[in-house]
Design a protein around this motif. Structure first.
Motif, PDB file in Angstrom:
ATOM      1  N   ARG A  61       3.110   5.080 -12.341  1.00  0.00           N
ATOM      2  CA  ARG A  61       2.545   5.642 -11.120  1.00  0.00           C
ATOM      3  C   ARG A  61       3.133   4.948  -9.905  1.00  0.00           C
ATOM      4  O   ARG A  61       3.352   3.747  -9.909  1.00  0.00           O
ATOM      5  CB  ARG A  61       1.019   5.502 -11.116  1.00  0.00           C
ATOM      6  CG  ARG A  61       0.318   6.374 -12.157  1.00  0.00           C
ATOM      7  CD  ARG A  61      -1.172   6.186 -12.070  1.00  0.00           C
ATOM      8  NE  ARG A  61      -1.550   4.805 -12.395  1.00  0.00           N
ATOM      9  CZ  ARG A  61      -2.728   4.274 -12.066  1.00  0.00           C
ATOM     10  NH1 ARG A  61      -3.609   4.987 -11.368  1.00  0.00           N
ATOM     11  NH2 ARG A  61      -3.011   3.040 -12.411  1.00  0.00           N
ATOM     12  N   THR A  90       6.583   0.961  -8.974  1.00  0.00           N
ATOM     13  CA  THR A  90       5.683   1.701  -9.852  1.00  0.00           C
ATOM     14  C   THR A  90       4.886   0.727 -10.721  1.00  0.00           C
ATOM     15  O   THR A  90       5.308  -0.396 -10.973  1.00  0.00           O
ATOM     16  CB  THR A  90       6.441   2.669 -10.783  1.00  0.00           C
ATOM     17  OG1 THR A  90       7.338   1.913 -11.619  1.00  0.00           O
ATOM     18  CG2 THR A  90       7.235   3.692  -9.993  1.00  0.00           C
ATOM     19  N   ARG A 125      -4.379  10.892  -5.872  1.00  0.00           N
ATOM     20  CA  ARG A 125      -4.797  10.615  -7.246  1.00  0.00           C
ATOM     21  C   ARG A 125      -3.728   9.913  -8.079  1.00  0.00           C
ATOM     22  O   ARG A 125      -4.002   9.466  -9.170  1.00  0.00           O
ATOM     23  CB  ARG A 125      -5.144  11.939  -7.951  1.00  0.00           C
ATOM     24  CG  ARG A 125      -6.252  12.706  -7.258  1.00  0.00           C
ATOM     25  CD  ARG A 125      -7.579  12.014  -7.384  1.00  0.00           C
ATOM     26  NE  ARG A 125      -8.657  12.765  -6.739  1.00  0.00           N
ATOM     27  CZ  ARG A 125      -9.933  12.435  -6.802  1.00  0.00           C
ATOM     28  NH1 ARG A 125     -10.295  11.362  -7.468  1.00  0.00           N
ATOM     29  NH2 ARG A 125     -10.847  13.151  -6.180  1.00  0.00           N
ATOM     30  N   ALA A 126      -2.514   9.810  -7.573  1.00  0.00           N
ATOM     31  CA  ALA A 126      -1.423   9.335  -8.416  1.00  0.00           C
ATOM     32  C   ALA A 126      -0.916   7.958  -8.033  1.00  0.00           C
ATOM     33  O   ALA A 126       0.183   7.577  -8.369  1.00  0.00           O
ATOM     34  CB  ALA A 126      -0.268  10.335  -8.379  1.00  0.00           C
ATOM     35  N   LEU A 127      -1.719   7.200  -7.313  1.00  0.00           N
ATOM     36  CA  LEU A 127      -1.265   5.895  -6.864  1.00  0.00           C
ATOM     37  C   LEU A 127      -1.708   4.787  -7.805  1.00  0.00           C
ATOM     38  O   LEU A 127      -2.710   4.894  -8.500  1.00  0.00           O
ATOM     39  CB  LEU A 127      -1.807   5.606  -5.468  1.00  0.00           C
ATOM     40  CG  LEU A 127      -1.347   6.540  -4.346  1.00  0.00           C
ATOM     41  CD1 LEU A 127      -2.037   6.163  -3.045  1.00  0.00           C
ATOM     42  CD2 LEU A 127       0.162   6.477  -4.188  1.00  0.00           C
ATOM     43  N   ALA A 128      -0.950   3.701  -7.793  1.00  0.00           N
ATOM     44  CA  ALA A 128      -1.301   2.518  -8.559  1.00  0.00           C
ATOM     45  C   ALA A 128      -1.458   1.343  -7.621  1.00  0.00           C
ATOM     46  O   ALA A 128      -0.890   1.314  -6.534  1.00  0.00           O
ATOM     47  CB  ALA A 128      -0.215   2.220  -9.608  1.00  0.00           C
TER      48      ALA A 128
END
Length: 580
Positions: free
Chosen positions: A449, A445, A386-389
């Protein structure tokens, strides 16, 4: 920057990731009568490569009783000599092997970041991403080469001929010389600053005034001949250990403007790896390719799987709606690929969720034959982080694909790369070193993220390479295929598979199909084809931004049809590789 927007996973209906998935229940191994006839004097099987001299190297191995793996390795080595702008032992690759009984294995020879690399590897002193050219022409861009280790691993498991025998054609080409093709000459002229960066490059390919030698010029690469002779005699240890490894690492370190540069220890630690294949079905054909760290195999499967509910054969190959559907499926695949795909040794890649039939059905339902999706975003498969960009990478132009089948109907599909044309421009031992690390997202990042494809020590950058093997509905080997060209690779490959399966085209005609690709919300179509004239129709379907331009396509395949195996290469490059 154009995103490598290509891939993720979702694939065909019953898609699954597996090391050696069983063939369909209806499959049966070919009988001796199904074996292909000789494709060249005394050779059962055939080879397709980007240069006829590399094809000849592979055929020589088949003629000597070698396996498809032997022939593929000899082809890769010969390409190191005659196609220095595109591939070779200074880079890496992926190899997919499929047998007549349906067994499939995949081998990962992707380059790795040195142990001293960190997520801010490409950032300048202000924490900003510098111009791409500064990253490429630098030791920062060079990953530990993997092709020699890949060849050794595959040969240990499936080679028949002695290791040294595979090197003989390449050594002869390097030592005695080869004639420069028009394609190599044009590549030198278009990338002279990089190809001629080092004294080695200038001495090999340019005259005293710095002008590329003309097509037909005899190129003698004694340094490369010596390197190949050393590896032939000493095995992969001669490449990854000792003086040659130390020299290669020192060359890279001298051009690396920060701490953590490549060391001889990085080469000594490198390992090629057997990976899980990713397989699926499309209209009862079984299709297998590479999984992570490349996004190519799953992208091809996803594009096809999302198209399967549409009757493309009825629509027709020259119907703009067919190509509209093809582009829409790409858009969905690219969105997933940018968010989720990376080296699975470092990042949790939700392969099972992305290939889940229910997930694929939901994604396909977003495609309409009479309208364009207003927006496209990555899906949320089971197990998705859920925390990827999203990240991005540049286009690559230093890649080559080759396909082999032997008398046992064993298929090998192998894509080899040094990333950009002439890689980083650095040379060691007579060969160009890759700039593969620029396939990482240079910014670690985005909006706080983490990017899945960020640089990390020992990590392999995400790829678009898509070597694929295919079995027909009766379980018989029928096609080995792949392409070069960065993010266009899965599109070229999927397009040609559709050409073979849906439209019944032969291999060359399938590779010659016009090209259409989505870049975000924009669509590119190949200039000079009927698709250029169809732009108004595509716009009427909702593709507001459609442009036509020439594209650099390069694909190779071997296809079994009408009782024989036939090799083919993209006809767009045929005139460029005529040996003077």
């Amino acid at each position: 920057m154009i995103r490598h927007a290509i891939l993720s996973l979702a694939a065909l209906l019953p898609l699954a990731a597996c090391t050696a998935p069983p063939p369909p229940a209806s499959a049966s191994a070919p009988t001796p009568a199904d074996l292909p006839p000789a494709s060249a004097a005394g050779v059962a099987g055939t080879v397709s490569a980007a240069d006829p001299r590399a094809e000849a190297a592979g055929l020589a191995m088949l003629r000597a009783g070698g396996s498809a793996t032997d022939a593929a390795i000899a082809t890769m080595l010969a390409l190191t000599v005659v196609e220095p702008q595109s591939s070779g032992i200074g880079g890496g690759g992926f190899l997919v092997r499929g047998t007549a009984d349906g067994t499939v294995e995949t081998f990962d020879g992707r380059e790795t970041a040195p142990a001293g690399a960190t997520p801010d590897w490409f950032l300048d002193e202000n924490g900003e991403v510098p111009p791409f050219s500064e990253s490429v022409r630098s030791g920062l861009s060079v990953g530990v080469p993997g092709n020699v280790a890949l060849a050794a691993l595959a040969h240990r498991q499936h080679g028949r001929l002695p290791w040294a025998r595979l090197f003989e054609p390449a050594i002869e080409l390097a030592r005695d010389g080869f004639r420069m093709t028009p394609r190599l000459h044009r590549s030198l002229a278009g990338t002279a600053e990089r190809a001629g960066w080092t004294a080695q490059g200038r001495a090999l390919f340019f005259d005293a005034q710095g002008t590329p030698h003309p097509a037909g010029h005899l190129v003698v690469n004694a340094a490369l001949a010596e390197t190949l002779e050393a590896i032939a005699a000493g095995g992969p240890e001669a490449f990854y250990h000792g003086e040659r490894a130390a020299s290669l690492a020192a060359t890279v370190a001298a051009e690396t403007p920060r701490a953590g540069a490549m060391t001889a220890g990085d080469l000594a630690a490198y390992e090629a790896r057997a990976r899980d294949a990713v397989c699926g079905t499309y209209r009862d054909y079984r299709i297998c390719g590479m999984g992570p760290p490349t996004s190519g195999g799953v992208a091809v499967l996803q594009i096809l799987g999302q198209l399967e509910r549409f009757d493309l054969a009825a629509l027709g190959v020259d119907n703009p709606v067919t190509w509209h559907l093809f582009v829409e499926s790409q858009r969905l695949a690219y969105a997933d690929r940018e968010l989720y795909l990376a080296d699975a040794d470092f990042v949790s890649v939700p392969v099972a969720g992305l290939v889940d039939p229910g997930y694929l059905a939901r994604r396909s339902a977003l495609i309409a034959p009479d309208a364009t999706m207003a927006t496209v975003a990555a899906g949320v498969p089971e197990g998705a982080p859920r925390a990827l960009a999203d990240g991005d990478e540049p286009e690559e132009r230093g890649t080559s694909h080759f396909a082999v089948v032997d008398g046992a109907n064993t298929m090998v599909s192998y894509t080899s790369t040094i990333e950009s044309a002439f890689g980083s421009g650095l040379m060691s031992g007579g060969f160009f070193l890759n700039n593969e690390l620029t396939d990482f997202s240079r910014s670690p990042t985005v909006e706080g993220r983490l990017v899945a494809n960020r640089v990390e020590p020992g990590k392999r950058p995400r790829s678009s390479m898509a070597p694929m093997v295919v079995w027909d509905p009766q379980g018989r080997p029928v096609l080995a295929i792949g392409a070069a060209g960065g993010s266009t690779i899965p599109v070229q490959t999927a397009r040609s598979i559709v050409g073979v399966i849906d439209f019944g085209l032969d291999a060359e005609a399938a590779l010659a199909l016009p090209f259409a690709m989505a870049y975000g919300d924009a669509v590119l179509v190949e200039k000079g084809t009927w698709l250029e004239r169809a732009i108004p129709r595509l716009r009427a379907l909702g593709h507001e931004t459609v442009t036509a331009r020439e594209v650099g396509l390069k694909a190779n395949a071997v296809l079994y049809r009408d009782g024989k195996w036939t090799p083919a290469r993209d006809p767009r490059i045929a005139a460029q590789i005529v040996v003077p």
